[in-house]
Design an enzyme around this catalytic site. Structure first.
Site, short mmCIF file in Angstrom:
data_model
loop_
_atom_site.label_atom_id
_atom_site.label_comp_id
_atom_site.label_asym_id
_atom_site.label_seq_id
_atom_site.Cartn_x
_atom_site.Cartn_y
_atom_site.Cartn_z
N LYS A 49 0.81 -1.17 0.00
CA LYS A 49 0.00 0.00 0.00
C LYS A 49 0.86 1.25 0.00
O LYS A 49 0.42 2.32 -0.38
CB LYS A 49 -0.89 0.04 1.25
CG LYS A 49 -1.85 -1.09 1.40
CD LYS A 49 -2.61 -0.97 2.72
CE LYS A 49 -3.43 -2.22 2.95
NZ LYS A 49 -4.00 -2.22 4.30
N ASP A 106 7.81 2.48 -2.57
CA ASP A 106 7.88 3.60 -1.63
C ASP A 106 9.26 3.75 -1.02
O ASP A 106 9.88 4.80 -1.12
CB ASP A 106 6.80 3.48 -0.55
CG ASP A 106 6.84 2.17 0.23
OD1 ASP A 106 7.65 1.28 -0.10
OD2 ASP A 106 6.04 2.03 1.17
N ASP A 109 14.77 -0.73 1.86
CA ASP A 109 15.73 -0.88 2.97
C ASP A 109 16.58 -2.12 2.72
O ASP A 109 17.65 -2.02 2.14
CB ASP A 109 15.07 -0.85 4.35
CG ASP A 109 13.79 -1.65 4.45
OD1 ASP A 109 13.68 -2.71 3.81
OD2 ASP A 109 12.91 -1.23 5.20
N LYS A 137 16.56 3.81 2.31
CA LYS A 137 16.96 3.99 3.70
C LYS A 137 18.44 3.69 3.81
O LYS A 137 18.91 2.61 3.45
CB LYS A 137 16.16 3.07 4.62
CG LYS A 137 16.42 3.34 6.09
CD LYS A 137 15.56 2.50 6.98
CE LYS A 137 14.20 3.16 7.12
NZ LYS A 137 13.41 2.53 8.21
N PHE A 159 12.65 5.46 11.86
CA PHE A 159 11.29 5.03 11.52
C PHE A 159 10.60 6.16 10.77
O PHE A 159 10.21 7.16 11.36
CB PHE A 159 10.50 4.64 12.78
CG PHE A 159 9.43 3.64 12.47
CD1 PHE A 159 8.36 3.98 11.66
CD2 PHE A 159 9.53 2.36 12.95
CE1 PHE A 159 7.38 3.05 11.36
CE2 PHE A 159 8.54 1.42 12.67
CZ PHE A 159 7.47 1.77 11.86
N ASP A 166 3.91 3.97 6.55
CA ASP A 166 3.05 3.87 7.72
C ASP A 166 3.73 3.26 8.92
O ASP A 166 4.81 2.68 8.84
CB ASP A 166 1.83 3.01 7.38
CG ASP A 166 2.18 1.52 7.33
OD1 ASP A 166 1.59 0.75 8.09
OD2 ASP A 166 3.05 1.13 6.53
N ARG A 172 -0.02 7.19 6.84
CA ARG A 172 0.21 7.15 5.39
C ARG A 172 -0.21 8.45 4.71
O ARG A 172 0.37 8.85 3.72
CB ARG A 172 -0.58 6.01 4.74
CG ARG A 172 -0.07 4.64 5.01
CD ARG A 172 -0.82 3.62 4.13
NE ARG A 172 -0.64 2.27 4.57
CZ ARG A 172 0.42 1.51 4.31
NH1 ARG A 172 1.40 2.01 3.60
NH2 ARG A 172 0.49 0.28 4.75
#
Length: 187
Positions: A49, A106, A109, A137, A159, A166, A172
């Site tokens: 999502k 999105d 990592d 990241k 984070f 999210d 989000r």
């Protein structure tokens, strides 16, 4: 979990709404330049999502004739770290054989889930598969399992929430990208 977003949960804003918009316009111009004269159809795949906001903005910024598809893939479940087990929760609805595929992700990592996805999609016979990740990241001492072809920005190993990202399905819809305060996710 009722009511308004608690912006006090955000320790700091990394990218403002305007900075995000500007970077998306730049990425769209890069993709438009690289794909304007390709032979064959282009399929832009949104990884659900988290990439929804990025995907929609990027599709408009590309200004290319393309198909839009959605794919759900998970290796996190409800955890903050990848489980290493990749699950397809929603597959695309069209064949990509002979087409040019662009995956909109999105955040990257570990890259393990995306690496798995690329191999799976390549097995379906597309002409090409490219990755555009809004964020990478930066994890000290770690190199992702796969490198995107296009990168929006780099973010610290914190984070990150907002603009599709999210925590427990919340935050989000923030129009910016920020760092979530540790007290919010360590409760």
């Amino acid at each position: 979990m009722k009511g308004l977003i608690n912006h006090d949960d955000i320790a700091k804003v990394l990218l403002s709404e305007e900075q995000i918009k500007q970077r998306i316009l730049e990425l769209g111009a890069e993709l438009r330049r690289d794909y304007a004269n390709v032979e064959g159809e282009i399929v832009l795949i949104c990884i659900l999502k988290g990439a929804v906001m990025f995907f929609a903005d990027l599709a408009r910024a590309m200004d290319l004739n393309l198909q839009m598809e959605f794919m759900g893939i998970s290796s996190y479940g409800n955890e903050r770290r990848t489980s290493g087990i990749v699950r397809i929760t929603k597959d695309i609805d069209t064949s990509i054989t002979g087409k040019h595929v662009i995956i909109a992700e999105d955040i990257l990592d570990s890259g393990l889930t995306l690496s798995y996805l690329v191999k799976m999609l390549e097995g379906r016979g597309p002409n090409s598969v490219r990755i555009v990740a809004f964020a990478i990241k930066d994890i000290p001492g770690h190199t992702p399992a796969i490198q995107p072809d296009y990168v929006g920005t780099h973010v610290p190993n914190e984070f990150i929430v907002g603009y599709g990202l999210d925590y427990a399905e919340r935050y989000r819809n923030l129009p910016y990208i920020g760092v979530l305060k540790p007290g919010v996710y360590t409760k």
